[in-house]
Enzyme design. Sequence first.
Site, PDB file in Angstrom:
ATOM      1  N   SER A 292       0.761  -1.124  -0.035  1.00  0.00           N
ATOM      2  CA  SER A 292      -0.187  -0.005  -0.047  1.00  0.00           C
ATOM      3  C   SER A 292       0.908   1.245   0.077  1.00  0.00           C
ATOM      4  O   SER A 292       1.896   1.112   0.541  1.00  0.00           O
ATOM      5  CB  SER A 292      -0.895  -0.181   1.347  1.00  0.00           C
ATOM      6  OG  SER A 292      -1.751   1.140   1.360  1.00  0.00           O
TER       7      SER A 292
ATOM      8  N   GLY B 135      -2.069   6.466   5.955  1.00  0.00           N
ATOM      9  CA  GLY B 135      -2.889   6.170   7.259  1.00  0.00           C
ATOM     10  C   GLY B 135      -2.955   4.958   7.514  1.00  0.00           C
ATOM     11  O   GLY B 135      -2.913   4.233   8.485  1.00  0.00           O
TER      12      GLY B 135
ATOM     13  N   GLU C  12      -2.666  -1.529 -10.133  1.00  0.00           N
ATOM     14  CA  GLU C  12      -3.820  -1.229 -10.419  1.00  0.00           C
ATOM     15  C   GLU C  12      -4.912  -1.961 -10.106  1.00  0.00           C
ATOM     16  O   GLU C  12      -4.782  -3.334 -10.162  1.00  0.00           O
ATOM     17  CB  GLU C  12      -4.157  -1.064 -11.998  1.00  0.00           C
ATOM     18  CG  GLU C  12      -4.511  -0.118 -12.577  1.00  0.00           C
ATOM     19  CD  GLU C  12      -4.767   0.156 -14.084  1.00  0.00           C
ATOM     20  OE1 GLU C  12      -6.115   0.120 -14.469  1.00  0.00           O
ATOM     21  OE2 GLU C  12      -4.052  -0.362 -14.811  1.00  0.00           O
TER      22      GLU C  12
ATOM     23  N   ASP D 107      -7.464  -4.755   1.155  1.00  0.00           N
ATOM     24  CA  ASP D 107      -8.228  -3.801   0.248  1.00  0.00           C
ATOM     25  C   ASP D 107      -9.308  -3.571   1.052  1.00  0.00           C
ATOM     26  O   ASP D 107     -10.138  -4.368   1.663  1.00  0.00           O
ATOM     27  CB  ASP D 107      -8.793  -4.566  -1.078  1.00  0.00           C
ATOM     28  CG  ASP D 107      -9.432  -3.405  -1.869  1.00  0.00           C
ATOM     29  OD1 ASP D 107      -8.676  -2.574  -2.247  1.00  0.00           O
ATOM     30  OD2 ASP D 107     -10.434  -3.431  -2.369  1.00  0.00           O
ATOM     31  N   SER D 108      -9.905  -2.345   1.203  1.00  0.00           N
ATOM     32  CA  SER D 108     -11.052  -2.197   2.045  1.00  0.00           C
ATOM     33  C   SER D 108     -11.798  -0.938   1.456  1.00  0.00           C
ATOM     34  O   SER D 108     -11.284  -0.438   0.584  1.00  0.00           O
ATOM     35  CB  SER D 108     -10.340  -1.560   3.287  1.00  0.00           C
ATOM     36  OG  SER D 108      -9.413  -0.427   3.214  1.00  0.00           O
TER      37      SER D 108
ATOM     38  N   LYS E 295      -9.578   2.721  17.764  1.00  0.00           N
ATOM     39  CA  LYS E 295     -10.308   2.021  16.539  1.00  0.00           C
ATOM     40  C   LYS E 295      -9.838   0.785  16.165  1.00  0.00           C
ATOM     41  O   LYS E 295     -10.877   0.103  15.529  1.00  0.00           O
ATOM     42  CB  LYS E 295      -9.795   3.362  15.404  1.00  0.00           C
ATOM     43  CG  LYS E 295     -10.172   3.130  13.937  1.00  0.00           C
ATOM     44  CD  LYS E 295      -9.871   3.949  12.825  1.00  0.00           C
ATOM     45  CE  LYS E 295     -10.143   3.248  11.296  1.00  0.00           C
ATOM     46  NZ  LYS E 295      -9.545   4.006  10.489  1.00  0.00           N
TER      47      LYS E 295
HETATM   48  P1  IMP Z   1      -8.020   1.068  -0.827  1.00  0.00           P
HETATM   49  O1  IMP Z   1      -8.286  -0.228   0.046  1.00  0.00           O
HETATM   50  O2  IMP Z   1      -6.604   1.532  -0.855  1.00  0.00           O
HETATM   51  O3  IMP Z   1      -8.429   0.740  -2.097  1.00  0.00           O
HETATM   52  O4  IMP Z   1      -8.734   2.201  -0.213  1.00  0.00           O
HETATM   53  C1  IMP Z   1      -9.795   2.016   0.671  1.00  0.00           C
HETATM   54  C2  IMP Z   1     -10.301   3.349   0.705  1.00  0.00           C
HETATM   55  O5  IMP Z   1     -11.688   3.148   1.576  1.00  0.00           O
HETATM   56  C3  IMP Z   1      -9.688   4.495   1.342  1.00  0.00           C
HETATM   57  O6  IMP Z   1      -9.114   5.340   0.269  1.00  0.00           O
HETATM   58  C4  IMP Z   1     -10.814   5.164   2.205  1.00  0.00           C
HETATM   59  O7  IMP Z   1     -11.478   5.899   1.426  1.00  0.00           O
HETATM   60  C5  IMP Z   1     -11.670   4.201   2.872  1.00  0.00           C
HETATM   61  N1  IMP Z   1     -11.345   3.474   3.794  1.00  0.00           N
HETATM   62  C6  IMP Z   1     -10.871   2.096   4.043  1.00  0.00           C
HETATM   63  N2  IMP Z   1     -10.588   1.848   5.317  1.00  0.00           N
HETATM   64  C7  IMP Z   1     -10.964   3.000   6.023  1.00  0.00           C
HETATM   65  C8  IMP Z   1     -10.924   3.509   7.374  1.00  0.00           C
HETATM   66  O8  IMP Z   1     -10.631   2.677   8.134  1.00  0.00           O
HETATM   67  N3  IMP Z   1     -11.509   4.760   7.563  1.00  0.00           N
HETATM   68  C9  IMP Z   1     -11.809   5.465   6.789  1.00  0.00           C
HETATM   69  N4  IMP Z   1     -11.842   5.345   5.513  1.00  0.00           N
HETATM   70  C10 IMP Z   1     -11.323   4.028   5.055  1.00  0.00           C
END
Ligand code: IMP
Length: 196
Positions: free
Chosen positions: A10, A14, A42, A71-72, A176
């Site tokens: 990643s 954060g 990607e 991924d979240s 958290k």
């Molecule tokens: P990715 O997993 O890098 O594709 O990004 C996940 C996106 O989901 C982040 O950029 C946030 O917008 C949102 N997200 C995922 N986890 C959290 C969290 O713990 N707090 C707030 N937003 C989150």
Amino acid sequence: MLPEKIVIASHNAGKISEIRDLLAPFQIEVLSADELNLPDVEETGTTFRENAALKAEQLAKISGLPCLGDDSGLCVDALGGRPGVYSARYAPNRDFDKAMDMLIAELKETQNPDWSAHFSCVLCFAFPNGERHFFEGRVDGRILPQKSGTNGFGFDPVFQPEGFDKTFACFSKAEKSSISHRGRAFEKFISWLDEQ
Ligand code: IMP
């Protein structure tokens, strides 16, 4: 046997900071994709699981080290589960302040009073030889009509987890992680690590 080093697939500061804290009790060197100059992968998948696997597998191959992909995203019921896997891209230029305003505006437009939502997280731990393991976590809650709190990242200032009267942005990192989607997925990952 525990790996000596793992790479976090990643570039999100954060997330990496939360992950480093979660793995602090282990004798594992945690490296970020940035520190190793690894490319951005990607996210072409349509599920959290597919994207977590894409990130972990590709960077494990390139770095030759075991790699953890996370991924979240935020799934809002009244928006049919959006932004979901596209949460990072919902923000124009990753401006989450703007993204939260857009989300609140979109929810007001639906005229649906139910602003239930959940965060989901899937972790994929992949080895350069192709071995992989998945761990999942979820936290339910709702979107608030105004932002509050300054901690955390992304949509934290508008997400209030069930059973609490404050948003994730008002929680400390440790607080958290004790209830979050990522914290719950990590609990499973950590019990797996403990068994190795
Ligand atoms: P990715 O997993 O890098 O594709 O990004 C996940 C996106 O989901 C982040 O950029 C946030 O917008 C949102 N997200 C995922 N986890 C959290 C969290 O713990 N707090 C707030 N937003 C989150």
